[in-house]
Design a protein around this motif. Structure first.
Motif, PDB file in Angstrom:
ATOM      1  N   THR A  12     -12.630  -5.946  -1.122  1.00 40.52           N
ATOM      2  CA  THR A  12     -12.598  -5.448  -2.570  1.00 40.52           C
ATOM      3  C   THR A  12     -12.168  -4.093  -2.497  1.00 40.52           C
ATOM      4  O   THR A  12     -11.472  -3.655  -3.566  1.00 40.52           O
ATOM      5  N   ILE A  13     -12.211  -3.195  -1.355  1.00 41.34           N
ATOM      6  CA  ILE A  13     -11.877  -1.945  -1.418  1.00 41.34           C
ATOM      7  C   ILE A  13     -10.395  -1.924  -1.686  1.00 41.34           C
ATOM      8  O   ILE A  13      -9.871  -0.971  -2.468  1.00 41.34           O
ATOM      9  N   PRO A  14      -9.564  -2.301  -0.735  1.00 44.43           N
ATOM     10  CA  PRO A  14      -7.949  -2.358  -0.832  1.00 44.43           C
ATOM     11  C   PRO A  14      -7.636  -2.939  -2.216  1.00 44.43           C
ATOM     12  O   PRO A  14      -6.670  -2.346  -2.692  1.00 44.43           O
ATOM     13  N   LEU A  15      -8.346  -3.870  -2.646  1.00 41.43           N
ATOM     14  CA  LEU A  15      -7.818  -4.736  -3.978  1.00 41.43           C
ATOM     15  C   LEU A  15      -8.072  -3.401  -5.083  1.00 41.43           C
ATOM     16  O   LEU A  15      -7.173  -3.515  -6.083  1.00 41.43           O
ATOM     17  N   MET A  16      -9.163  -3.126  -4.859  1.00 42.25           N
ATOM     18  CA  MET A  16      -9.266  -2.235  -6.187  1.00 42.25           C
ATOM     19  C   MET A  16      -8.770  -0.892  -6.219  1.00 42.25           C
ATOM     20  O   MET A  16      -8.284  -0.438  -7.159  1.00 42.25           O
ATOM     21  N   PHE A  17      -8.274  -0.546  -4.877  1.00 40.68           N
ATOM     22  CA  PHE A  17      -7.144   0.614  -4.844  1.00 40.68           C
ATOM     23  C   PHE A  17      -5.803  -0.005  -5.233  1.00 40.68           C
ATOM     24  O   PHE A  17      -5.206   1.021  -6.211  1.00 40.68           O
ATOM     25  N   ILE A  18      -5.396  -1.066  -4.803  1.00 42.79           N
ATOM     26  CA  ILE A  18      -4.325  -1.587  -5.663  1.00 42.79           C
ATOM     27  C   ILE A  18      -4.305  -1.602  -7.153  1.00 42.79           C
ATOM     28  O   ILE A  18      -3.456  -1.310  -7.910  1.00 42.79           O
ATOM     29  N   ILE A  19      -5.663  -2.198  -7.727  1.00 45.02           N
ATOM     30  CA  ILE A  19      -5.687  -2.310  -9.203  1.00 45.02           C
ATOM     31  C   ILE A  19      -5.597  -0.731  -9.681  1.00 45.02           C
ATOM     32  O   ILE A  19      -5.284  -0.619 -11.028  1.00 45.02           O
ATOM     33  N   SER A  20      -6.347   0.074  -9.044  1.00 38.55           N
ATOM     34  CA  SER A  20      -6.411   1.556  -9.712  1.00 38.55           C
ATOM     35  C   SER A  20      -4.956   1.928  -9.736  1.00 38.55           C
ATOM     36  O   SER A  20      -4.695   2.763 -10.996  1.00 38.55           O
ATOM     37  N   ILE A  21      -4.005   1.751  -9.139  1.00 39.31           N
ATOM     38  CA  ILE A  21      -2.672   2.218  -9.129  1.00 39.31           C
ATOM     39  C   ILE A  21      -1.984   1.714 -10.577  1.00 39.31           C
ATOM     40  O   ILE A  21      -1.452   2.485 -11.015  1.00 39.31           O
ATOM     41  N   PHE A  22      -2.144   0.207 -10.569  1.00 39.95           N
ATOM     42  CA  PHE A  22      -1.491  -0.369 -11.826  1.00 39.95           C
ATOM     43  C   PHE A  22      -2.197   0.131 -13.011  1.00 39.95           C
ATOM     44  O   PHE A  22      -1.550   0.403 -13.974  1.00 39.95           O
TER      45      PHE A  22
END
Length: 306
Positions: A12-22
């Motif tokens: 979930t950490i890299p997933l949330m990082f990608i979501i934060s960019i969008f």
């Protein structure tokens, strides 16, 4: 299973990082200048620039994003551009209203939806099946804002039975829970029916009947239990939808929850609050999906996590 859970949690950490960019880039594409909105129509250029500098809005977008992520890793979502209050405090003070709405909708909607779907599968092609699916399709097609307005018109304005705003008494939960829960009830009724019909065609159901087991036991011990995996998946997705979909309900019934805060923040171009709310909504979707995956092993012990 524990290792699988840890791996999924770490993923979930890299997933949330990608979501934060969008989320961050999406927020900055919203038309309008928050500095001008805060300063007012009669503010001078110097006053607008002072607000931009105070909140770091004059920095390049990439620099703003890096600063935001640094603060986010320390549990700081920034401060509201409008009220100058910490975003975490604003979200925490309103979250319980949204959670209470979700609980009110989840108390009855999943059970009624599954009940209707299972009975429609059992009585496939008969009157109850047609009536139940008509009821479900009607609930699925009716927009939430229309249900809310019609409920207020009928039960509050004409009959005077229910309040139109707030959650001060138990009566205040009835109309919002109907608006929140009707959609999930309808979705679960349809998916429960199709899942049960698919399960009833399996060989082990026919074997159980051939062994002379009672029909009730065949339906609920074999068919219904094995159809629960698909049903639990839909319930998990619908819970996530209820949390983020509270925007309509909270604005119709003037409930100061997260949905109402999101709409107000968009109106004021309050970037930190909007970002914080969208990140919370995204995180709860990810965590709910993780919990649903864990429930698969509880429902069906034969499932192995590799």
């Amino acid at each position: 299973m524990n290792r699988y859970f840890v791996r999924r949690l770490l993923a979930t950490i890299p997933l949330m990082f990608i979501i934060s960019i969008f989320v961050f880039m999406f927020i900055h594409l919203i038309p309008g200048d928050p500095a001008k909105t805060l300063a007012g129509v009669e503010a001078s250029v110097e006053e607008v620039e002072a607000i931009r500098e105070e909140f770091g809005l004059n920095k390049p977008i990439l620099v703003q994003y890096v600063d935001y992520m640094k603060n986010l890793f320390h549990g700081d979502m920034g401060r509201s551009l409008k009220s100058n209050l910490p975003v975490t405090e604003m979200i925490a003070s309103r979250m319980h209203y949204t959670l209470r709405l979700v609980v009110a909708g989840m108390i009855w909607a999943p059970f009624l939806g599954i009940f209707i779907g299972v009975l429609c599968a059992i009585f496939r092609g008969k009157f109850f099946d047609h009536f139940g699916m008509l009821f479900a399709i009607t609930g699925l097609s009716a927009p939430g804002f229309w249900l809310g307005l019609m409920g207020i018109e009928l039960f509050s304005v004409r009959l005077g039975l229910l309040p139109t705003t707030g959650l001060d008494t138990w009566k205040g939960y009835i109309l919002p829970s109907l608006v929140m829960g009707t959609g999930i009830m309808a979705v679960l009724a349809r998916y429960s029916r199709s899942s049960m019909l698919e399960t009833l065609r399996e060989d082990y159901v026919r074997t159980a009947r051939a062994k002379g087991q009672k029909e009730f036991w065949v339906m609920f011990s074999h068919a219904f239990r094995n159809s629960l995996i698909q049903i639990v998946t839909i319930i998990g997705l619908q819970i996530g939808g209820l949390l983020s979909g509270s925007v309509i309900t909270e604005n119709i019934f003037s409930i100061p929850g997260l949905g109402r805060l999101l709409v107000d923040s968009i109106g004021y171009r309050d970037y930190p609050v909007i970002q914080g709310l969208l990140m919370i909504f995204a995180l709860q979707y990810v965590l709910i999906n993780l919990i649903v995956d864990m429930l698969y092993g509880v429902i069906n012990p034969k499932i192995r996590y590799d």
